[in-house]
Design a protein around this motif. Structure first.
Motif, PDB file in Angstrom:
ATOM      1  N   GLN A   1       5.091   6.731 -10.790  1.00 46.35           N
ATOM      2  CA  GLN A   1       4.822   5.365 -10.346  1.00 46.35           C
ATOM      3  C   GLN A   1       3.853   4.649 -11.291  1.00 46.35           C
ATOM      4  O   GLN A   1       4.066   3.492 -11.664  1.00 46.35           O
ATOM      5  CB  GLN A   1       4.261   5.391  -8.916  1.00 46.35           C
ATOM      6  CG  GLN A   1       4.225   4.035  -8.221  1.00 46.35           C
ATOM      7  CD  GLN A   1       3.064   3.172  -8.666  1.00 46.35           C
ATOM      8  OE1 GLN A   1       1.953   3.668  -8.869  1.00 46.35           O
ATOM      9  NE2 GLN A   1       3.327   1.890  -8.856  1.00 46.35           N
TER      10      GLN A   1
ATOM     11  N   VAL B   1       3.664   3.190  -2.892  1.00 46.21           N
ATOM     12  CA  VAL B   1       4.530   4.309  -2.512  1.00 46.21           C
ATOM     13  C   VAL B   1       4.673   4.310  -0.997  1.00 46.21           C
ATOM     14  O   VAL B   1       3.675   4.223  -0.272  1.00 46.21           O
ATOM     15  CB  VAL B   1       3.953   5.666  -2.971  1.00 46.21           C
ATOM     16  CG1 VAL B   1       4.881   6.802  -2.551  1.00 46.21           C
ATOM     17  CG2 VAL B   1       3.730   5.691  -4.472  1.00 46.21           C
TER      18      VAL B   1
ATOM     19  N   ARG C   1       7.623   0.326  -7.734  1.00 46.96           N
ATOM     20  CA  ARG C   1       7.351   0.644  -6.336  1.00 46.96           C
ATOM     21  C   ARG C   1       8.314   1.755  -5.917  1.00 46.96           C
ATOM     22  O   ARG C   1       9.512   1.693  -6.205  1.00 46.96           O
ATOM     23  CB  ARG C   1       7.528  -0.588  -5.461  1.00 46.96           C
ATOM     24  CG  ARG C   1       6.644  -1.750  -5.871  1.00 46.96           C
ATOM     25  CD  ARG C   1       6.801  -2.933  -4.936  1.00 46.96           C
ATOM     26  NE  ARG C   1       5.948  -2.786  -3.758  1.00 46.96           N
ATOM     27  CZ  ARG C   1       5.930  -3.655  -2.744  1.00 46.96           C
ATOM     28  NH1 ARG C   1       6.750  -4.686  -2.743  1.00 46.96           N
ATOM     29  NH2 ARG C   1       5.114  -3.469  -1.721  1.00 46.96           N
ATOM     30  N   THR C   2       7.783   2.763  -5.250  1.00 47.33           N
ATOM     31  CA  THR C   2       8.503   4.026  -5.066  1.00 47.33           C
ATOM     32  C   THR C   2       8.617   4.391  -3.596  1.00 47.33           C
ATOM     33  O   THR C   2       7.664   4.231  -2.824  1.00 47.33           O
ATOM     34  CB  THR C   2       7.766   5.142  -5.829  1.00 47.33           C
ATOM     35  OG1 THR C   2       7.726   4.815  -7.221  1.00 47.33           O
ATOM     36  CG2 THR C   2       8.450   6.487  -5.653  1.00 47.33           C
TER      37      THR C   2
END
Length: 392
Positions: free
Chosen positions: A247, A35, A253-254
């Motif tokens: 997530q 993240v 993937r954030t």
């Protein structure tokens, strides 16, 4: 280390960082991050938003990020997700019920970019979601009033006297109304609770659970607003769990977009409420879970016109004043590098320009952290800013 560049003439927003500089910065952010929190010191600057947007695009295009978390409700997030995945309508229409600071020409352009990316990558799309739980919207007020109109028209005016003033918070937050001197007076949460009690007293209401559920959402919205809580810090744990939960469930993937008071990877003290002491943030909760796989970016600025307010140069004890000593359109620092951390780490203040900012009280428009390098992995600084463009 300072990475500098001239203004990129090729950017449609005339970004103050070049394409090459943005490419390098995105690569540094990506690493093995799960993240990346990209925070802005204000939600009203075209330049800071443009850098955030361009970093996001690079993280998607070159580093495999496939989710965007925004500070809005689950329902708004679902509407944005529907649009970027090919749903009917326009980006502006998808933002109709979004939180007012999100309803900009620039965010609509970002959604259109995501939609085009998804059209080109139908089996590997970017998702969008809101970090807040389900919240009331204008349609909930309408449904409650329609029920009273049909079942007890003699009580409609009384019910409307509670709901009409408080639904304005969906255009201008209640705490912003207070700061601007346009608030009608009575706390909106009190009006909402009285409306719920009135609704429960109507004949035959027990058979209308859906209407009661909508009214409870309205009460919840106002009780959990900044004004209702009496706290600017948000509900860090709950929002972080939404981001982290999405997530972990999806493995995507954030990127998390918000203000720096939320994305900071360490607790913050807000200058508007220093008596509350250090407050947990969404980023601090994510850092506890992900460790270094949560990366925190702060995009700030020195001065400029934000449309509704002209922001002066920052106070001398501000991080932004020190960063502004570099006479360039923009530059950035990676605080994870030992030599940079050694020069910059320690207690720090960063300016925060929110909807209640008043230049006459500029000294309160900040957040403070015990360790700058613990709070933010990367600092991006813009010299001068201009306003975003609002959707109708």
């Amino acid at each position: 280390m300072i990475n500098n560049s001239a203004v990129s003439e090729s950017s449609p927003l005339s970004l103050p960082l070049s394409d090459g500089s943005l490419d390098e910065l995105a690569g540094r952010l990506a690493g093995d991050a799960a993240v990346v929190g990209i925070g802005e010191s204000t939600r009203f600057s075209r330049e800071t938003y443009g850098i955030r947007d361009q970093l996001f695009r690079r993280l998607v295009r070159h580093h495999g990020f496939r989710a965007l978390a925004v500070q809005d409700s689950a329902a708004v997030g679902a509407e944005l997700d529907r649009y970027v995945r090919g749903g009917d309508g326009s980006a502006a229409a998808a933002l109709d019920h979004a939180w007012r600071p999100q309803r900009t020409v620039e965010l609509a352009a970002s959604l259109d970019w995501i939609r085009e990316f998804n059209r080109e990558h139908p089996h590997d799309p970017v998702r969008v979601f809101g970090v807040k739980p389900a919240q009331a919207g204008p349609e909930d007020y309408d449904a409650v009033l329609d029920h009273a109109r049909d079942s007890a028209p003699e009580r409609l005016a009384e019910l409307a006297s509670h709901l009409d003033p408080i639904r304005t918070a969906h255009q201008i937050d209640e705490h912003v109304q207070r700061a601007r001197g346009i608030h009608p007076g009575r706390p909106f949460a009190e009006h909402a609770r009285d409306a719920l009690a009135l609704l429960r007293s109507l004949p035959g209401i027990d058979g209308h659970d859906g209407v009661l559920a909508r009214m409870r959402l309205i009460v919840d919205f106002h009780e959990h607003s900044v004004a209702g809580r009496g706290n600017y810090a948000g509900e860090a744990g709950e929002w972080a769990e939404v981001v982290g939960g999405f997530q972990r469930r999806t493995g995507l993937r954030t990127v998390y977009w918000d203000g720096i008071a939320h994305t900071s990877a360490a607790e913050t003290v807000l200058g508007m409420a220093p008596e509350r002491g250090p407050q947990a943030t969404v980023g601090s909760a994510l850092r506890k879970h992900y460790g270094d796989r949560y990366v925190s970016v702060a995009i700030g600025f020195h001065h400029g016109d934000l449309g509704s307010v002209a922001v002066p140069e920052p106070a001398g004890d501000s991080m932004d004043a020190r960063l502004g000593a570099v006479d360039l359109p923009a530059h950035w620092l990676d605080l994870r590098l030992d030599d940079v951390r050694g020069q910059w780490d320690g207690p720090a203040k960063a300016r925060v320009i929110s909807g209640v900012y008043d230049p006459a009280r500029d000294a309160t428009g900040y957040l403070a952290v015990d360790s700058l390098a613990d709070a933010f992995d990367v600092l991006v600084h813009v010299r001068q800013v201009s306003p975003l463009r609002w959707l109708p």
